[in-house]
Scaffold this motif. Structure first.
Motif, PDB file in Angstrom:
ATOM      1  N   PHE A  38      -6.105 -39.628 -18.738  1.00 13.62           N
ATOM      2  CA  PHE A  38      -5.552 -39.456 -20.069  1.00 13.62           C
ATOM      3  C   PHE A  38      -6.574 -39.886 -21.108  1.00 13.62           C
ATOM      4  O   PHE A  38      -7.416 -40.737 -20.839  1.00 13.62           O
ATOM      5  N   ALA A  39      -6.474 -39.297 -22.286  1.00 15.32           N
ATOM      6  CA  ALA A  39      -7.330 -39.680 -23.410  1.00 15.32           C
ATOM      7  C   ALA A  39      -6.443 -40.345 -24.457  1.00 15.32           C
ATOM      8  O   ALA A  39      -5.280 -39.970 -24.627  1.00 15.32           O
ATOM      9  N   ALA A  40      -6.999 -41.338 -25.139  1.00 11.30           N
ATOM     10  CA  ALA A  40      -6.253 -42.043 -26.186  1.00 11.30           C
ATOM     11  C   ALA A  40      -7.130 -42.147 -27.427  1.00 11.30           C
ATOM     12  O   ALA A  40      -8.323 -42.449 -27.323  1.00 11.30           O
ATOM     13  N   ALA A  41      -6.521 -41.878 -28.580  1.00 11.95           N
ATOM     14  CA  ALA A  41      -7.248 -41.979 -29.839  1.00 11.95           C
ATOM     15  C   ALA A  41      -6.270 -42.283 -30.962  1.00 11.95           C
ATOM     16  O   ALA A  41      -5.130 -41.800 -30.945  1.00 11.95           O
ATOM     17  N   VAL A  42      -6.703 -43.071 -31.926  1.00 12.86           N
ATOM     18  CA  VAL A  42      -5.887 -43.342 -33.103  1.00 12.86           C
ATOM     19  C   VAL A  42      -5.895 -42.084 -33.966  1.00 12.86           C
ATOM     20  O   VAL A  42      -6.951 -41.528 -34.252  1.00 12.86           O
ATOM     21  N   THR A  43      -4.704 -41.615 -34.344  1.00 10.40           N
ATOM     22  CA  THR A  43      -4.584 -40.428 -35.181  1.00 10.40           C
ATOM     23  C   THR A  43      -3.660 -40.732 -36.364  1.00 10.40           C
ATOM     24  O   THR A  43      -2.807 -41.608 -36.278  1.00 10.40           O
ATOM     25  N   PRO A  44      -3.834 -40.002 -37.464  1.00  8.01           N
ATOM     26  CA  PRO A  44      -3.045 -40.290 -38.665  1.00  8.01           C
ATOM     27  C   PRO A  44      -1.560 -39.973 -38.539  1.00  8.01           C
ATOM     28  O   PRO A  44      -0.737 -40.581 -39.219  1.00  8.01           O
ATOM     29  N   ALA A  45      -1.213 -39.019 -37.678  1.00  6.69           N
ATOM     30  CA  ALA A  45       0.192 -38.609 -37.535  1.00  6.69           C
ATOM     31  C   ALA A  45       0.353 -37.877 -36.209  1.00  6.69           C
ATOM     32  O   ALA A  45      -0.626 -37.386 -35.649  1.00  6.69           O
TER      33      ALA A  45
END
Length: 93
Positions: A38-45
Motif C-alpha cells: 500500500f502507498a500512503a500520502a498526506v492529501t488535502p481531501a
C-alpha cells in the motif's frame, strides 16, 4: 472497517496537522493488484470514492480497493530515532 491503534491515530493526526488544508488526511491506496503493498500520502481531501475513517482526530482516506483489502485489519505506526514513520498492518484479534 480499518481500525487504528492509539499510536497510529496520534501519528496520522500529527502528519496531517502539518498540511495547510484543514480537511487534510492520510490517503492509503493499493499499490499492486494482490493488495500486498500500500502507498500512503498526506492529501488535502479525499477522492470522491474514498472511504473516510476518523479516529481520535486522525483522518484516513481509503481508496476503494484498499478499503476492501483493509476492512478487517488494524493499522499501527511508529516513529524511529531519525523521525521516519513506519506503518504496519495486522489482523484484528
Amino acid at each position: 472497517m480499518l481500525t487504528l491503534t492509539e499510536n497510529a491515530s496520534t501519528i496520522v493526526k500529527t502528519l496531517t496537522e502539518q498540511a495547510p488544508q484543514e480537511e487534510a488526511g492520510l490517503r492509503i491506496s493499493s499499490s499492486n493488484p494482490q493488495h500486498t503493498a500500500f502507498a500512503a500520502a498526506v492529501t488535502p481531501a479525499p477522492e470522491p470514492a474514498d472511504q473516510v475513517v476518523e479516529t481520535g482526530g486522525a483522518r484516513l482516506f481509503l481508496e476503494e480497493e484498499a478499503a476492501v483489502a483493509l476492512d478487517d485489519k488494524i493499522l499501527d505506526a511508529q516513529v524511529d530515532d531519525q523521525g521516519a514513520v513506519s506503518f504496519a498492518i495486522g489482523a484484528l484479534a
